[in-house]
Design a protein around this motif. Sequence first.
Motif, PDB file in Angstrom:
ATOM      1  N   GLN A 170       0.818  -1.215   0.000  1.00 23.21           N
ATOM      2  CA  GLN A 170       0.000   0.000   0.000  1.00 23.21           C
ATOM      3  C   GLN A 170       0.848   1.259   0.000  1.00 23.21           C
ATOM      4  N   SER A 171       2.021   1.184   0.597  1.00 23.22           N
ATOM      5  CA  SER A 171       3.007   2.261   0.548  1.00 23.22           C
ATOM      6  C   SER A 171       4.373   1.640   0.309  1.00 23.22           C
ATOM      7  N   PHE A 183       2.711  -9.007   7.372  1.00 26.88           N
ATOM      8  CA  PHE A 183       2.922  -7.558   7.458  1.00 26.88           C
ATOM      9  C   PHE A 183       3.545  -7.173   8.795  1.00 26.88           C
ATOM     10  N   VAL A 184       3.038  -7.791   9.854  1.00 23.48           N
ATOM     11  CA  VAL A 184       3.568  -7.488  11.190  1.00 23.48           C
ATOM     12  C   VAL A 184       5.051  -7.831  11.258  1.00 23.48           C
ATOM     13  N   LEU A 185       5.406  -8.984  10.711  1.00 28.47           N
ATOM     14  CA  LEU A 185       6.805  -9.406  10.700  1.00 28.47           C
ATOM     15  C   LEU A 185       7.675  -8.441   9.898  1.00 28.47           C
ATOM     16  N   GLY A 238       5.209   1.816  11.516  1.00 30.64           N
ATOM     17  CA  GLY A 238       4.041   1.346  12.251  1.00 30.64           C
ATOM     18  C   GLY A 238       2.852   1.128  11.336  1.00 30.64           C
ATOM     19  N   GLU A 239       2.821   1.815  10.196  1.00 32.35           N
ATOM     20  CA  GLU A 239       1.740   1.625   9.226  1.00 32.35           C
ATOM     21  C   GLU A 239       1.653   0.172   8.781  1.00 32.35           C
ATOM     22  N   VAL A 240       2.820  -0.443   8.563  1.00 32.63           N
ATOM     23  CA  VAL A 240       2.863  -1.837   8.113  1.00 32.63           C
ATOM     24  C   VAL A 240       2.382  -2.762   9.237  1.00 32.63           C
ATOM     25  N   ILE A 241       2.835  -2.491  10.450  1.00 34.82           N
ATOM     26  CA  ILE A 241       2.453  -3.334  11.591  1.00 34.82           C
ATOM     27  C   ILE A 241       0.961  -3.215  11.861  1.00 34.82           C
ATOM     28  N   LEU A 247      10.439   1.344   1.350  1.00 33.13           N
ATOM     29  CA  LEU A 247      11.630   2.192   1.384  1.00 33.13           C
ATOM     30  C   LEU A 247      11.280   3.599   1.857  1.00 33.13           C
ATOM     31  N   SER A 248      10.214   4.172   1.311  1.00 32.33           N
ATOM     32  CA  SER A 248       9.833   5.532   1.717  1.00 32.33           C
ATOM     33  C   SER A 248       9.386   5.569   3.172  1.00 32.33           C
ATOM     34  N   LEU A 249       8.680   4.525   3.624  1.00 27.72           N
ATOM     35  CA  LEU A 249       8.275   4.468   5.028  1.00 27.72           C
ATOM     36  C   LEU A 249       9.496   4.368   5.947  1.00 27.72           C
ATOM     37  N   THR A 250      10.484   3.589   5.532  1.00 23.37           N
ATOM     38  CA  THR A 250      11.703   3.441   6.334  1.00 23.37           C
ATOM     39  C   THR A 250      12.468   4.753   6.414  1.00 23.37           C
ATOM     40  N   LEU A 251      12.607   5.436   5.284  1.00 24.11           N
ATOM     41  CA  LEU A 251      13.321   6.712   5.272  1.00 24.11           C
ATOM     42  C   LEU A 251      12.586   7.755   6.104  1.00 24.11           C
TER      43      LEU A 251
END
Length: 246
Positions: A43-44, A212-214, A198-201, A47-51
């Motif tokens: 959904q996102s 996704f949580v993992l 946290g979006e992924v979790i 890489l961008s979420l990590t940065l």
Amino acid sequence: MSVALLLRLILVVLLVAFLAEPQGFAPVFAPFAANGAPAVYTQSSLLSLTLSHLAMVAAATLAATIVSVGLAILVTRPAGREFLALSRSIANMGQTFPPVAVLALAVPVFGFGPIPTLIALFLYGLLPIFENALTGLTTIPPTVQEAARGVGMTDLQRLVSVELPLALPVILTGIRLTAVISLGTATIGSTVAAKTLGEVIIAGLTSNNTAFVLQGGLIVAVLALLIHDGFARLESAISRQRPMFA
């Protein structure tokens, strides 16, 4: 090459590869996906979420470092010693109010987005850095101070050239603690629309998709290990380079 260094390099390579091409790891996470659910979060961009996550942690940690070290310097000067209790109260503020409570108070004022999360991380990171900076600046041997005075150093020169370099390894320990704690704490920022891992979790928890949580949890864990190790190595390197008066 040592085994520890080899393991760190493998972690870095795996993390970079996963962030660059997450679909290549779909077979690894497929057993943990819910029936018919995608194995990789799309959904996102991961890489961008990590940065974004790292940028938020870095900004909050930098701000907490500037304020905490500044307060520690102030209260270790003769003119500022009376402010020690007040400074400790300020540094303890973030520990008194949990990040979730800070988010709840900040959202009505600043709205949804990264600002409430930055405030929560900033407040929560003050105490470790302040206490370590205070310890570092107050445990410098008196003989070192006297030697610096003996060669004619001013108060500012002693602070910059002797006290801070000697206290730096201890200060870095506080910064390391704050950075590692903030990496995990920042995940709650997604509950107020901040772009973090946290979006992924949260997506995994709400859809009952363990894959996704993992993914979110493992990225945060690997980043925490790498940052912890990087700071520890920096502290060790700086400790070996002592000022001339040490």
